[in-house]
Scaffold this motif. Structure first.
Motif, mmCIF file in Angstrom:
data_model
loop_
_atom_site.group_PDB
_atom_site.id
_atom_site.type_symbol
_atom_site.label_atom_id
_atom_site.label_comp_id
_atom_site.label_asym_id
_atom_site.label_seq_id
_atom_site.Cartn_x
_atom_site.Cartn_y
_atom_site.Cartn_z
ATOM 1 N N ASP A 145 0.858 -1.195 0.000
ATOM 2 C CA ASP A 145 0.000 0.000 0.000
ATOM 3 C C ASP A 145 0.890 1.240 0.000
ATOM 4 O O ASP A 145 1.603 1.492 0.976
ATOM 5 N N PRO A 146 0.861 2.045 -1.077
ATOM 6 C CA PRO A 146 1.751 3.212 -1.114
ATOM 7 C C PRO A 146 1.418 4.246 -0.038
ATOM 8 O O PRO A 146 2.251 5.081 0.297
ATOM 9 N N GLN A 147 0.199 4.182 0.519
ATOM 10 C CA GLN A 147 -0.215 5.136 1.557
ATOM 11 C C GLN A 147 -0.077 4.556 2.957
ATOM 12 O O GLN A 147 -0.547 5.158 3.917
ATOM 13 N N ARG A 148 0.525 3.366 3.080
ATOM 14 C CA ARG A 148 0.594 2.743 4.413
ATOM 15 C C ARG A 148 1.463 3.589 5.344
ATOM 16 O O ARG A 148 2.333 4.346 4.899
ATOM 17 N N SER A 149 1.222 3.429 6.634
ATOM 18 C CA SER A 149 2.144 4.005 7.614
ATOM 19 C C SER A 149 2.316 2.991 8.733
ATOM 20 O O SER A 149 1.549 2.031 8.839
ATOM 21 N N LEU A 150 3.330 3.204 9.549
ATOM 22 C CA LEU A 150 3.484 2.409 10.770
ATOM 23 C C LEU A 150 2.959 3.244 11.925
ATOM 24 O O LEU A 150 3.008 4.480 11.881
ATOM 25 N N LEU A 151 2.461 2.593 12.956
ATOM 26 C CA LEU A 151 2.078 3.332 14.163
ATOM 27 C C LEU A 151 3.245 4.224 14.555
ATOM 28 O O LEU A 151 4.401 3.802 14.508
ATOM 29 N N SER A 152 2.945 5.444 14.943
ATOM 30 C CA SER A 152 3.910 6.483 15.350
ATOM 31 C C SER A 152 4.389 7.328 14.169
ATOM 32 O O SER A 152 5.135 8.279 14.363
ATOM 33 N N GLU A 153 3.984 6.970 12.921
ATOM 34 C CA GLU A 153 4.350 7.825 11.782
ATOM 35 C C GLU A 153 3.230 8.830 11.494
ATOM 36 O O GLU A 153 3.478 10.026 11.356
ATOM 37 N N TYR B 121 -0.244 8.015 12.921
ATOM 38 C CA TYR B 121 -1.155 7.841 14.058
ATOM 39 C C TYR B 121 -0.331 7.536 15.304
ATOM 40 O O TYR B 121 0.722 6.903 15.208
ATOM 41 N N PRO B 122 -0.831 7.965 16.495
ATOM 42 C CA PRO B 122 -0.048 7.813 17.727
ATOM 43 C C PRO B 122 0.369 6.374 17.983
ATOM 44 O O PRO B 122 -0.392 5.429 17.730
ATOM 45 N N GLY B 123 1.600 6.207 18.487
ATOM 46 C CA GLY B 123 2.201 4.899 18.655
ATOM 47 C C GLY B 123 1.909 4.256 19.996
ATOM 48 O O GLY B 123 0.955 4.622 20.709
#
Ligand SMILES: NC(=O)c1ccc[n+]([C@@H]2O[C@H](COP(=O)([O-])OP(=O)(O)OC[C@H]3O[C@@H](n4cnc5c(N)ncnc54)[C@H](OP(=O)(O)O)[C@@H]3O)[C@@H](O)[C@H]2O)c1
Length: 323
Positions: A97-105, A107-109
């Motif tokens: 997913d090109p729009q994916r993120s990891l928690l803390s990037e 959205y709050p971790g």
């Protein structure tokens, strides 16, 4: 809510960008579920965030931490899959997913008393794993699992070189590769850390950059610039280099393009893993008895000490925070 979070970016002195204390609870997107964090694991990703890599200033302050194990509001013991997909992503592999993120990037971790995630990001925590062990899995161990078993093509009996000894990803690669019947070789800048890697399951440890007894089938690379040429040189013709990180820098002195096409080698980038791979990893640990090597467990109030150890490279295995 008590949390450890980034308040600024400091490329040279990342500890100066860390704050630990009370902050207002975040407002999660509709439908996300709350998890009471029982244990959260530190990754080098959290140090990159404090340095400002992947965390632009308009997202600050940001609660750090990708990994957590805890209890949801229904009392279910869970592991949090840290890859957050965009709502309209329809593919089967979360990492594409090109729009994916990891928690803390975005959205709050997880370095907080609570974390909020989409319901599909929860995976059952097996009762055989402690919360601290389970918290090691979503980033370092999942990344290692996918590198070895989904990306490398290495089979039982093959020789796999792991660059670096004591890191979270490195210790996971050593333990998983050994359990899977691979011959596991490891390099380290430090003889004592190499010896600890052998204690963990590696068949042999070598100084960084050393000539090996023979060429290897696959190399697991997370160090980057400092080990890149060595990784290319030690592979057999047709061998595979899987890279997930570049701790020492992403611009090696030599790209080694000629060796890559002439030998010819496969170079494969790898990032995190899918929810299904996370479930398979938990099942492998339950079935095999393999457990993550935990370096230390600290209360979240001592987060700065945990970060300092990772920045100094003092740790061997995973550093855990308990809120
Ligand atoms: N793409 C992804 O999804 C993903 C997931 C996880 C991690 N990563 C990346 O992978 C890297 C490792 O993460 P981690 O959490 O395992 O970090 P870590 O626990 O801090 O481990 C760092 C490792 O790098 C080695 N190392 C560092 N500098 C080195 C140098 N100059 N020369 C040789 N070895 C060096 C260390 O080896 P010694 O023990 O021998 O000192 C250690 O094994 C990070 O860059 C991280 O961002 C990426």
């Amino acid at each position: 809510m008590f949390a450890a979070y980034a308040v600024r970016a400091d490329a040279d002195a990342p500890l100066n960008a860390l704050a630990v204390g009370e902050m207002e609870a975040p407002s999660p997107p509709t439908g996300w579920v709350r998890v009471r964090v029982r244990a959260a694991a530190v990754n080098h990703h959290d140090v990159w965030s404090l340095r400002g890599v992947g965390l632009p200033s308009d997202r600050l302050p940001m609660i750090l931490g990708c990994d957590a194990a805890g209890v949801d509001d229904n009392g279910r013991e869970v592991i949090v899959h840290a890859v957050i997909n965009s709502p309209d992503f329809a593919g089967s592999d979360a990492t594409y997913d090109p729009q994916r993120s990891l928690l803390s990037e975005r959205y709050p971790g997880t370095f907080a008393t609570h974390v909020w995630v989409p319901p599909a990001n929860l995976v059952d925590k097996p009762s055989e794993l402690s919360f601290a062990e389970a918290a090691c899995l979503p980033t370092a161990w999942l990344t290692a699992y996918r590198m070895l078993f989904s990306q490398s093509g290495a089979r039982p009996g093959d020789t796999v070189l792991v660059q670096g000894a004591g890191g979270g990803v490195a210790t996971a690669l050593i333990a998983l590769g050994r359990q899977a019947g691979m011959r596991v070789w490891v390099t380290s800048r430090d003889e004592a850390r190499g010896a600890r890697a052998v204690d963990l399951g590696a068949h042999q440890a070598f100084p960084a950059g050393a000539r090996l007894p023979e060429r290897v089938d696959a190399v697991m690379e997370s160090v980057g610039a400092a080990t890149w040429s060595h990784s290319i040189n030690v592979l057999k013709p047709g061998g595979t280099l899987v890279i997930c990180g570049a701790t020492s820098g992403d611009n090696p002195a030599k790209a080694e393009l000629t060796k890559i096409f002439f030998k010819p080698l496969r170079v494969i980038g790898s990032t995190m893993g899918t929810r299904d791979e996370l479930i398979s990893l938990t099942q492998m640990l339950v079935a095999s008895g393999v457990r993550p090597r935990i370096d230390r467990i600290l209360p979240l109030t001592d987060a700065a000490a945990g970060f300092a150890a990772m920045i100094a490279g003092d740790h061997f295995g995973k550093i855990i925070f308990e809120p």
